[in-house]
Structure formats: C-alpha cells, structure tokens
Design a protein around this motif. Structure first.
Motif, PDB file in Angstrom:
ATOM      1  N   ARG A  65       6.180  23.687  63.400  1.00  0.00           N
ATOM      2  CA  ARG A  65       6.914  24.901  63.044  1.00  0.00           C
ATOM      3  C   ARG A  65       7.732  25.455  64.205  1.00  0.00           C
ATOM      4  O   ARG A  65       8.637  26.255  64.005  1.00  0.00           O
ATOM      5  N   PRO A 101      10.294  25.812  55.087  1.00  0.00           N
ATOM      6  CA  PRO A 101      10.024  26.934  56.002  1.00  0.00           C
ATOM      7  C   PRO A 101      10.241  26.572  57.470  1.00  0.00           C
ATOM      8  O   PRO A 101      10.682  27.414  58.260  1.00  0.00           O
ATOM      9  N   GLY A 127       6.406  26.387  50.453  1.00  0.00           N
ATOM     10  CA  GLY A 127       6.848  27.260  51.532  1.00  0.00           C
ATOM     11  C   GLY A 127       8.143  27.989  51.270  1.00  0.00           C
ATOM     12  O   GLY A 127       8.542  28.850  52.057  1.00  0.00           O
ATOM     13  N   GLU A 128       8.802  27.677  50.168  1.00  0.00           N
ATOM     14  CA  GLU A 128      10.106  28.300  49.890  1.00  0.00           C
ATOM     15  C   GLU A 128       9.979  29.802  49.657  1.00  0.00           C
ATOM     16  O   GLU A 128      10.798  30.588  50.140  1.00  0.00           O
ATOM     17  N   ALA A 129       8.953  30.205  48.918  1.00  0.00           N
ATOM     18  CA  ALA A 129       8.801  31.618  48.564  1.00  0.00           C
ATOM     19  C   ALA A 129       8.623  32.501  49.789  1.00  0.00           C
ATOM     20  O   ALA A 129       9.123  33.632  49.829  1.00  0.00           O
ATOM     21  N   GLU A 130       7.946  31.991  50.807  1.00  0.00           N
ATOM     22  CA  GLU A 130       7.631  32.823  51.970  1.00  0.00           C
ATOM     23  C   GLU A 130       8.839  33.097  52.858  1.00  0.00           C
ATOM     24  O   GLU A 130       8.784  33.961  53.727  1.00  0.00           O
ATOM     25  N   CYS A 131       9.926  32.363  52.668  1.00  0.00           N
ATOM     26  CA  CYS A 131      11.095  32.571  53.540  1.00  0.00           C
ATOM     27  C   CYS A 131      12.346  32.932  52.751  1.00  0.00           C
ATOM     28  O   CYS A 131      13.463  32.604  53.156  1.00  0.00           O
ATOM     29  N   GLN A 132      12.179  33.609  51.613  1.00  0.00           N
ATOM     30  CA  GLN A 132      13.312  33.955  50.753  1.00  0.00           C
ATOM     31  C   GLN A 132      14.354  34.820  51.451  1.00  0.00           C
ATOM     32  O   GLN A 132      15.551  34.710  51.164  1.00  0.00           O
TER      33      GLN A 132
END
Length: 426
Positions: A65, A101, A127-132
């Motif tokens: 990350r 992400p 992980g897409e939802a957490e970095c909208q």
C-alpha cells in the motif's frame, strides 16, 4: 470512433488531479481503446501496463500500500524512471485483489502523474468502496445507438433525435433513422463490428467479426473460470439464446440441464455476470419503493452483453433476417435485448428489474423514477397497447408508464411512448 466516455474522462482530466480513474466494463467493449484514445488527445506521453503481462507486479500491488514502494517496484518492472506528466494506464486490474485502493493511494501523492485503471468486471472491485472520494468510476458498455450514429454518417440524424421532444420526426428524417437503426440492430454495439460496418457496409464481414468476437469471448470464459465451475458455466452460457426466446423469459435451470437444481448452478451464474459477459435482471415481487427490498433473488433473467453477439450466438446470419421487419428478429428478442442495453446505459435510469403478476402479465422492465416505480413495456409492433403496464397500473396506481415501440415519441394519459431509436434521449 468517438465514445461518450471521452467527455467523462475530460472532466476527470480537468478536476481530478491526484485522483485516479477507473473504467469498468464487459469484455471487448473498447476499454483499452478508449483509454489510449484519451491518452493521445490529452497527454504527450502515456504508458500502458497490462497486469496480465506483469505477473510479479500484479501480485506485488495486491499487498503493498505504500506509494513509494509501489513506485520503486513499478520503475524496476518497466525499466522506466520518469513518470512526470505521463498517464499511467493499468489494464486488467481485476487480476490484482487490492489494486484499486493501492493505486488510488499512489495517485494521491504522485503530483504530475495521472493514474487510469481498466477492469473487465461487472460491479465493484475489492477496496473500491473505501476510496470513493479519490476515485472517478465510469462504466463502458457496448456502443449505444447514439454512439453508433455519431461514429459515422448519422451525426445529423443524432442531432434531430437529441432535439426531439414530444413530437414525431419529419418523414424523410424518420426513414433515414429507421435505416440506421436496422443497421445497428444487425451490427450490434461491439466497436470492432461497428468499425467494420462503417468501412464498407458489408454485413457478411460484420457477421464474421461478430463470430470471431464470440469465439474469443468463449475462450475468455474458459480461461478465467475455475475448473470446478467450467462445465456448469458453459452449459449456462450456451443456453442463453434459448432462455431469451421462450415465452416466459424468466431464467429456467431446466433449459440448462433437465436435472439441474438452482443451488448447484447459482455460483456459475454469478461468475458469468461477474466477468462481464452477461447481465442479470432480477424480478421484483411488488411494484413499490424501494425496489431493492422487493427483489426475488431466485427469479431473474439473463441477457447477453450485446444484441449483435446474441444474434450470432442464436445462429441467425444477416441473410436469414427478414429485411422488412428486422426489429422482430427472434420474435422481438433482439429488440428487447437492444432496449435493455440502451436502458442500462441511460444515466437517467437506475437499476433495472422486471415484474410478473400472479396471472400472466409481464412487465419487461421496471425502475425507480421520480418517487415512483416506472414500468416499461417493449413492443415490436406499431400501435400496440401496453397491456402489462395497464395491469401494473391497476395494482400500484403509478402515474407514469413507458412503452418502447416503433411509434414516434408521444405522451397520452401518463403513458410515454419512447421510439426504439430514442431510448438514450429520454
């Protein structure tokens, strides 16, 4: 060929500094081509990184990350050290579990470097939802009819349709629009087939390209499907034309295998939907808001990705089609498949469902409109009454119903008739 997503990417270019872009979509719909076309127009240099061709980096990016370590690994993998002012296009990010992400974090700290990701997938990635807040997400579908018109000689016709409201097109314009719509119903929306049509208008060549695309799509399904699911997945895939042409179009496992049980095939259906080669439309038990709470998850329809590919898969070649009534091909199923694609791509329409009464009335599609549920009937014969929508209205007292047909645009007592050629424009 111009794709509407170019306008979206231009917006990202203007206001999305230090934010990544993600283009999701089905197989062979033109994601890579669109990204490269955008790169050519907006950047002096770009780098395409196909994660399928860089397995070490693909695996690394799922775990790391920290942006500085990602940068070091990337420069080593590519043997390039200066990304300043460049667009980095990461293809096949669905192959890397946490690519989204982690690349978003990389974009946030990499001034002067823009990150665009491409994924062959239907739905959100891990992980897409957490970095909208730091991600611009776009979905690319097969070409719609308005894109088909703008790709060639139909641009003036597109303008006529765009300016149309509740009135018919001039007779001479309507004739030209119908000719172009017939061509699109045969060609479908896969970019390679559309490009071939506009080169010489040879439908035999179009059929050849569609067959090759269908073959490659089948090869792709085999390639990405776990061995334990492969037999069931292929049985479902090959049953699609039969599923769509039977009178009750609800997906029936019996058409896949006479001995099939739903629980044995559910994961195989989910897999086909997930990899972006089919679309799943669920039935709702009641036409009341919110529709998501009315879903019957055991009752659904499976549509193909593209109406051109569906035609070829059904074994219907151009020379087999009744040229005087193309919209009724496969008993109107090509037109319904086309309507589903156009509705799905229309940004004014939300998630699609269908509805069946306890008797025999079936509304092809329903969606949530402005504070109400809107039923949509697809008719291939002119001046046909939308009987199923009437049954729906009697039960749920909705103010607006839609009929998609060969008639021109009009509104009458809450019924909006949308012409087949104008689904993208209402």
């Amino acid at each position: 060929m111009f794709r509407n997503i170019m306008n979206n990417l231009a917006t990202w270019y203007e206001i999305g500094e230090n934010k990544a872009a993600l283009i999701r979509g089905g197989k062979f719909v033109g994601k890579t081509w669109a990204a490269l076309d955008f790169a050519t127009g907006f950047f002096d240099e770009h780098i395409l990184i196909d994660l399928e061709q860089y397995p070490d980096f693909c695996q690394y990016i799922s775990k790391e990350r920290k942006p500085e370590k990602l940068h070091a690994k990337l420069t080593t993998s590519l043997d390039k050290y200066d990304f300043q002012g460049k667009l980095l296009i990461f293809d096949n990010v669905q192959l890397s579990t946490m690519a989204v992400p982690n690349l978003v974090e990389y974009a946030k700290v990499s001034s002067g470097v823009r990150i665009c990701m491409l994924a062959t997938v239907n739905g959100m990635l891990p992980g897409e939802a957490e970095c909208q807040d730091d991600l611009f997400v776009y979905e690319l579908t097969p070409m719609t009819f308005d894109e088909f018109l703008k790709a060639g000689k139909g641009r003036k016709l597109w303008k006529y349709i765009e300016n149309q409201r509740l009135e018919g097109l001039p007779e001479e314009v309507r004739a030209s629009v119908d000719t172009m719509l017939d061509a699109f119903l045969v060609t479908g929306g896969m970019p390679e087939a559309v490009n071939a049509y506009y080169k010489n208008e040879n439908f035999e060549e179009v059929d050849g390209i569609l067959q090759k695309t269908l073959d490659k799509m089948t090869e792709y399904i085999v390639k990405v499907t776990p061995k334990k699911l492969l037999t069931k997945v292929m049985l479902i895939w090959n049953s699609i034309p039969v599923q769509l042409t039977k009178e009750n179009k609800k997906f029936m496992y019996g058409y896949v295998d006479p001995k099939a049980r739903a629980r044995e095939y559910e994961s195989s259906v989910d897999h086909l939907v997930r990899i972006g080669v089919v679309r799943q439309v669920y039935r709702v038990k009641h036409g009341i808001l919110p529709l998501a709470e009315q879903v019957d998850e055991k009752s659904f329809e499976i549509y193909h990705l593209d109406h051109g590919l569906l035609r070829i898969m059904a074994g219907i070649h151009y020379y087999d089609i009744d040229q005087t009534n193309i919209v009724d091909t496969m008993d109107g199923m090509i037109a319904e498949q086309y309507a589903m694609e156009e509705l799905y791509a229309n940004k004014n329409i939300g998630r699609l469902f269908f509805w069946i009464s306890s008797a025999t009335a079936k509304v092809d599609f329903v969606y949530e409109g402005d504070g109400e549920v809107v039923p949509v009937d697809v008719q291939t014969e002119p001046h046909t009454k939308a009987q199923s929508s009437k049954v729906f209205k009697q039960r749920y007292n909705n103010a607006t119903s839609i009929r998609i047909s060969t008639d021109d645009m009009y509104m009458n007592n809450g019924l909006l008739n949308v012409p087949l050629y104008g689904i993208w424009n209402f």
